[in-house]
Motif scaffolding. Structure first.
Motif, mmCIF file in Angstrom:
data_model
loop_
_atom_site.group_PDB
_atom_site.id
_atom_site.type_symbol
_atom_site.label_atom_id
_atom_site.label_comp_id
_atom_site.label_asym_id
_atom_site.label_seq_id
_atom_site.Cartn_x
_atom_site.Cartn_y
_atom_site.Cartn_z
ATOM 1 N N ALA A 214 110.782 31.595 79.745
ATOM 2 C CA ALA A 214 110.253 32.860 79.222
ATOM 3 C C ALA A 214 111.007 33.360 78.008
ATOM 4 C CB ALA A 214 110.313 33.925 80.320
ATOM 5 N N TYR A 215 110.311 34.179 77.218
ATOM 6 C CA TYR A 215 110.945 34.916 76.116
ATOM 7 C C TYR A 215 110.810 36.404 76.413
ATOM 8 C CZ TYR A 215 112.502 36.477 71.588
ATOM 9 O OH TYR A 215 113.222 37.077 70.592
ATOM 10 N N THR A 223 107.330 38.452 77.134
ATOM 11 C CA THR A 223 106.150 38.402 76.258
ATOM 12 C C THR A 223 105.484 37.024 76.275
ATOM 13 O OG1 THR A 223 107.564 37.835 74.362
ATOM 14 C CG2 THR A 223 107.008 40.183 74.676
ATOM 15 N N HIS A 224 106.265 35.987 76.536
ATOM 16 C CA HIS A 224 105.747 34.610 76.539
ATOM 17 C C HIS A 224 106.342 33.881 77.739
ATOM 18 C CE1 HIS A 224 105.458 35.975 72.368
ATOM 19 N NE2 HIS A 224 104.507 35.071 72.196
ATOM 20 N N TRP A 225 105.525 33.113 78.457
ATOM 21 C CA TRP A 225 106.088 32.400 79.607
ATOM 22 C C TRP A 225 105.172 31.297 80.124
ATOM 23 C CZ3 TRP A 225 103.727 32.379 84.482
ATOM 24 C CH2 TRP A 225 102.697 33.304 84.674
ATOM 25 N N THR A 226 105.799 30.373 80.837
ATOM 26 C CA THR A 226 105.073 29.379 81.622
ATOM 27 C C THR A 226 106.000 28.894 82.730
ATOM 28 O OG1 THR A 226 103.614 27.458 81.541
ATOM 29 C CG2 THR A 226 105.682 27.287 80.304
ATOM 30 N N THR A 227 105.492 28.010 83.582
ATOM 31 C CA THR A 227 106.312 27.438 84.660
ATOM 32 C C THR A 227 106.165 25.924 84.645
ATOM 33 O OG1 THR A 227 104.467 27.744 86.211
ATOM 34 C CG2 THR A 227 106.154 29.473 86.162
ATOM 35 N N PHE A 253 106.653 33.636 88.286
ATOM 36 C CA PHE A 253 106.588 34.734 87.319
ATOM 37 C C PHE A 253 107.059 36.033 87.975
ATOM 38 C CE2 PHE A 253 104.232 38.433 85.659
ATOM 39 C CZ PHE A 253 104.777 38.468 84.390
ATOM 40 N N GLU A 254 106.599 36.264 89.195
ATOM 41 C CA GLU A 254 107.005 37.476 89.928
ATOM 42 C C GLU A 254 108.515 37.527 90.091
ATOM 43 O OE1 GLU A 254 104.745 39.747 90.519
ATOM 44 O OE2 GLU A 254 103.213 38.381 89.768
#
Length: 393
Positions: A214-215, A223-227, A253-254
């Motif tokens: 994440a950023y 603001t930006h993310w993935t897994t 994410f949580e």
């Protein structure tokens, strides 16, 4: 003249990936290293400028001054991107001085070091209600009894300061199977002045390792993310990713965003979690507070984290974005994956057929690029040179 991007550490593919990610967007990239040895990242066609500075650990004051002197000559403040934990620690220790001359996301001196130090990270996670593996410190009362009763064998002997431990022992942890091995490991660590602790092994094969990448902007909001999901690592079981896939795992994410926003983190971070195969619960294992080693995979799925960092730092942030689907794309570091596969097969953890099957995915390569091949050739030339040098020796 636009802001330059100064990339610290280009003798590893993280630096190479950062240079490519920024250079492809037309950013002037500056490769900063303390030696020409193995500097294959700087061989990229996307590298605009190369400079050599004093060693960050051996001549820290001179290193900091060299960075400042370089920045003073520029028309605009450069964006600083450390690509290795040891660079990050030094920058973090001198953050207030460096921030006068460079654009850096983090504003709280010491926070980056606290999240990469296992002891302080453990305390932060516990304070914010994030599950971490059971841990016993060496100087705690009833240490041996607690290891046998709470931690149980086999277990891990882990360092507080991972970069220093890896530099000393060329491994991230000691895995011990009984009290005798534990005492040997503790003695080794003590002799090398390494502070360590003992931790329970969360059950599950290497594919139970997941990441939240994440950023967080200057308001400490994601603001930006993935897994992602690791499939193989080297050294096996407790090493760095060599084959990882982007996989959407919403519960991360949580967990991850709540924690990073809660500690007021800023900039890029990658949280590594392990999923307990018996309970399905996620445990926070560690945090990378600099660009990750599978940055090229993140780039390929649409999250260019070095450029996201650059754009926010120059005051022109990119639109928020999350990759909330499974793209099936894989990061592959073939050189070390071959070594890992040999060990997985030898120890009966994987079958050759499973490995072959896993490779039929679109890939993001660690080093190789058809449009930018020179770094791969420089890398192979160095490896072959070392191999023949060892044989002669």
């Amino acid at each position: 003249m636009n802001h330059k991007a100064v990339i610290l550490g280009n003798n590893y593919y993280i630096g190479l990936s950062a240079i490519r990610s920024l250079g492809k967007e037309g950013v002037h990239t500056v490769a900063v290293d303390y030696s020409e040895d193995d500097r294959y990242g700087a061989a990229s066609k996307y590298c605009s400028e190369k400079i050599i500075v004093p060693h960050y650990k051996e001549e820290t004051e001179e290193f900091i001054q060299a960075l400042i002197d370089y920045a003073k000559k520029q028309d605009k403040k450069p964006v600083l991107i450390p690509c290795h934990d040891t660079y990050l620690e030094v920058i973090d220790a001198h953050l207030h001085r460096i921030k006068e001359y460079y654009l850096i996301p983090q504003t709280e001196q010491g926070l980056a070091t606290r999240v990469i130090n296992k002891d302080t990270l453990h305390a932060l996670a516990t304070e914010h209600g994030v599950r971490v593996p059971e841990t016993v410190r060496v100087k705690e009362p009833n240490f041996k009894e607690r290891v046998e009763q709470e931690i149980k064998f086999p277990c891990l002997v882990k360092p507080f300061d991972s970069p220093s431990f890896v530099a000393t022992f060329r491994k991230k942890i000691f895995k011990v199977h009984n009290m005798e091995e534990l005492e040997e490991a503790l003695e080794k660590a003590k002799s090398a002045n390494q502070e360590v602790f003992v931790q329970r092994i969360i059950p599950g094969f290497d594919d139970h390792m997941y990441t939240f990448d994440a950023y967080l902007n200057q308001d400490s909001k994601v603001t930006h993310w993935t897994t992602c999901q690791k499939l193989r690592q080297y050294p096996i079981n407790f090493g760095a990713s060599v084959y990882t896939i982007q996989k959407y795992t919403p519960e991360l994410f949580e967990l991850g965003s709540k924690f990073l926003e809660g500690i007021q983190y800023k900039g890029f971070a990658e949280i590594e979690f392990k999923k307990d195969e018996e309970t399905g619960e996620f445990y926070l294992i560690e945090i990378n507070a600099r660009i990750t080693n599978f940055n090229h995979l993140l780039y390929k799925v649409g999250l260019n984290f070095p450029y996201i960092t650059y754009r926010e730092m120059i005051g022109d942030p990119l639109e928020p974005k999350a990759v909330t689907e499974t793209t099936n794309r894989a990061f592959w570091y073939g050189y070390e994956d071959l070594l890992a596969v040999k060990d997985y097969v030898k120890t009966g953890q994987l079958k050759s057929s499973e490995v072959v099957k896993s490779l039929f995915r679109p890939k993001a390569y660690a080093i190789w690029s058809l449009s930018d091949p020179k770094p791969a050739f420089v890398f192979m030339k160095t490896r072959i040179g070392k191999l023949f040098g060892q044989r002669k020796g």
